[in-house]
Scaffold this motif. Structure first.
Motif, PDB file in Angstrom:
ATOM      1  N   GLY A   1       1.041  -1.231  -0.076  1.00 43.04           N
ATOM      2  CA  GLY A   1      -0.019  -0.225   0.135  1.00 43.04           C
ATOM      3  C   GLY A   1       1.061   1.311  -0.160  1.00 43.04           C
ATOM      4  O   GLY A   1       1.645   1.329  -1.153  1.00 43.04           O
ATOM      5  N   GLY A   2       0.825   1.990   0.904  1.00 49.45           N
ATOM      6  CA  GLY A   2       1.601   3.367   0.977  1.00 49.45           C
ATOM      7  C   GLY A   2       0.683   4.565   0.636  1.00 49.45           C
ATOM      8  O   GLY A   2      -0.730   4.269   0.770  1.00 49.45           O
ATOM      9  N   LEU A   3       1.218   5.456   0.164  1.00 49.45           N
ATOM     10  CA  LEU A   3       0.696   6.720  -0.174  1.00 49.45           C
ATOM     11  C   LEU A   3       0.646   6.986  -1.659  1.00 49.45           C
ATOM     12  O   LEU A   3       1.796   6.729  -2.257  1.00 49.45           O
ATOM     13  N   ASP A   4      -0.346   7.488  -2.083  1.00 48.19           N
ATOM     14  CA  ASP A   4      -0.242   8.022  -3.544  1.00 48.19           C
ATOM     15  C   ASP A   4       0.533   9.315  -3.692  1.00 48.19           C
ATOM     16  O   ASP A   4       0.762   9.880  -2.699  1.00 48.19           O
ATOM     17  N   GLU A   5       0.459   9.754  -5.045  1.00 50.84           N
ATOM     18  CA  GLU A   5       1.339  11.357  -5.242  1.00 50.84           C
ATOM     19  C   GLU A   5       0.675  12.324  -4.366  1.00 50.84           C
ATOM     20  O   GLU A   5       1.367  13.202  -3.983  1.00 50.84           O
ATOM     21  N   SER A   6      -0.687  12.483  -4.102  1.00 50.53           N
ATOM     22  CA  SER A   6      -1.296  13.146  -3.455  1.00 50.53           C
ATOM     23  C   SER A   6      -1.390  13.036  -1.837  1.00 50.53           C
ATOM     24  O   SER A   6      -1.896  13.800  -1.054  1.00 50.53           O
ATOM     25  N   GLY A   7      -0.756  12.116  -1.311  1.00 46.59           N
ATOM     26  CA  GLY A   7      -0.651  11.706  -0.018  1.00 46.59           C
ATOM     27  C   GLY A   7      -1.870  11.021   0.665  1.00 46.59           C
ATOM     28  O   GLY A   7      -1.904  10.926   1.793  1.00 46.59           O
ATOM     29  N   ASN A   8      -2.554  10.547  -0.412  1.00 48.24           N
ATOM     30  CA  ASN A   8      -3.684   9.851   0.164  1.00 48.24           C
ATOM     31  C   ASN A   8      -3.231   8.188   0.252  1.00 48.24           C
ATOM     32  O   ASN A   8      -2.570   7.697  -0.699  1.00 48.24           O
ATOM     33  N   PRO A   9      -3.662   7.495   1.091  1.00 46.27           N
ATOM     34  CA  PRO A   9      -3.439   5.864   1.300  1.00 46.27           C
ATOM     35  C   PRO A   9      -3.910   5.309   0.009  1.00 46.27           C
ATOM     36  O   PRO A   9      -4.949   5.436  -0.448  1.00 46.27           O
TER      37      PRO A   9
END
Lengths: 253, 212
Positions: free
Chosen positions: B114-122
């Protein structure tokens, strides 16, 4: 670059015919769900959702047959919902060619059914549909029977519970916005999407292309579902994708 | 006319794969079967798989699919694994508390972090939807643009940088999205649900002549 956000046209089907009307000038029979689905498949839709609103149980065979014909012509994922109550219903739909099934009121009456279905068929094909209405500031409640019956269940808590039972995706419809064309209920979409770790499809209220983009950018939805703006040819799927991409959203173009 | 067999061991939706193959190979015969003799005699074979790997591999062993697959590997029949069908070809999966798979190839199936996308959303898990595949040279990619998008739905994936990798995908982390070795090719994504690019891949498979 990475995963694209999805655009999902939704067909409401009754007794094997698309209802709510589809107005394409260049197809032979705008009431045939297979023709309509194929048209969206060719136009670049990322998935198709087929909602069976047939009231009587006897008509289920028509649905199965429609799904079977659709699966022979549509090579994108197909979700089928409406009246899914038993594991046998799910098996029949999957065997006919559905990729996912959407469980709605049966989940409310018997939450364990979602767990049983996910165990048996895998979370990847179990979508839980949530119909919610706002009841107070930042508070939404689940309604059944087409929005007539309140259940007292909090929509956000319900989504988390469904995820825990094994749902692979949430199809979230705002009953307040549905058909109004004022855009998704952004606060609801964001509250649910941020509360769960599974994908959320925003539904209900799309009237223009910016509404689709807002569902992703403001509502944090992973996919956006719309019916009438596509059915009546107001916008094409490719116009919708181009607009969303221009807003900085990653799309499959 | 050739015969293409889809192995039916009771897991998931084989109708989609059959219809997509019929679409790209209208003059061939596509059969869905669990019969070892029919599968062994087919010109090409598809090994699908959905759901949890413990159930999938369990059913495969129960119904002797593991032995059939070994036979196909030996005799050089072109074999396409899809989704859990690909995962099952590796040695081991972390899913369901750890499952030994068929072990045709070395490699581990790991949980997507998982982690975060470019906008910082999980990033949501399962990884569900259309993602790009960076291709390595292989005939299965014929007429498919590099970085084309395919439809994925999975929470576990093959470790990156497998020696047999012919394609990788990035979702928070990089994982192996397609493998090939001799007469075997397999994809984590669903070509039967991946529209133009997926149908092209299936069309490539039904004409593929693997090097011995």
């Amino acid at each position: 670059m990475g995963l694209a956000k999805r655009i999902i046209p939704c067909l409401d089907v009754e007794d094997g015919r698309v209802v709510k009307g589809v107005q394409f000038v260049d197809i032979r029979d705008a009431g045939d769900p297979v023709e309509v689905a194929k048209r969206y498949n060719d136009a670049g839709a990322d998935e198709i959702t087929f909602l069976d609103i047939t009231a009587s149980h006897q008509e289920r065979d028509t649905t199965i047959e429609t799904v079977r014909r659709m699966a022979a012509e549509v090579f994108i994922p197909l979700t089928v919902g409406g009246g899914v109550r038993t594991c046998e219903d799910i098996r029949n739909l999957l065997n006919a060619g559905a990729d996912k099934v959407s469980i709605n009121s049966a989940a409310v009456f018997n939450p364990e059914f979602v767990g049983e279905a996910a165990d048996r068929f895998g979370s990847q094909c179990i979508v839980v549909a949530i119909d919610a209405k706002q009841v107070a500031d930042n508070k939404w409640e689940i309604f059944t029977h087409g929005g007539r019956k309140p259940t007292g269940i909090d929509a956000v808590e319900w989504a988390v519970k469904m995820q825990g039972l094994g749902a692979g995706e949430i199809l979230l419809t705002s009953m307040d916005q549905d058909g109004v064309k004022n855009g998704f209920d952004i606060a609801l979409t964001r509250a649910v999407s941020n509360a769960v770790s599974i994908p959320v499809i925003a539904s209900g209220g799309v009237g223009n292309l910016q509404h689709l983009a807002d569902g992703v950018l403001e509502g944090h939805a992973d996919a956006v579902l719309a019916a009438s703006i596509f059915h009546f040819g107001e916008y094409s799927v490719s116009e919708a994708k181009a607009h969303m991409a221009a807003c900085g959203i990653e799309m499959r173009l | 006319m050739q015969r293409i067999a889809i192995i039916d061991y009771g897991m998931g939706n084989l109708h989609s794969a059959a219809k997509a193959l019929e679409h790209v190979a209208p003059n061939d015969e596509v059969i869905v079967t669990s019969d070892a003799v029919m599968i062994g005699a087919a010109d090409r074979v598809v090994l699908p798989g959905v759901g949890a790997i413990r159930d999938c591999v369990g059913e495969m062993r129960q119904q002797g699919v593991d032995k059939i697959v070994s036979q196909l590997v030996e005799q050089g029949t072109p074999l396409l694994g899809i989704c859990v069908g690909m995962q099952a070809m590796l040695q081991h999966s972390q899913e369901n508390g750890g499952v030994d798979a068929l072990g045709i190839f070395n490699g581990e199936i790991q949980r997507l972090k998982g982690g975060l996308d470019e906008s910082g959303n999980p990033l949501k898990i399962p990884h569900m939807g259309w993602n790009q595949v960076a291709q390595a040279e292989h005939p299965i990619w014929h007429n498919i643009d590099n970085h084309s998008r395919f439809y994925f739905v999975h929470s576990f994936a093959a470790q990156p940088n497998l020696p047999i990798s012919i394609g990788h995908c990035t979702y928070g982390e990089t994982f192996t999205a397609a493998i090939a070795h001799k007469n075997i090719v397999a994809t984590q994504f669903h070509p039967e649900k991946s529209h133009t690019a997926g149908l092209q891949l299936l069309a490539n498979f039904v004409t593929w002549q693997p090097e011995a």
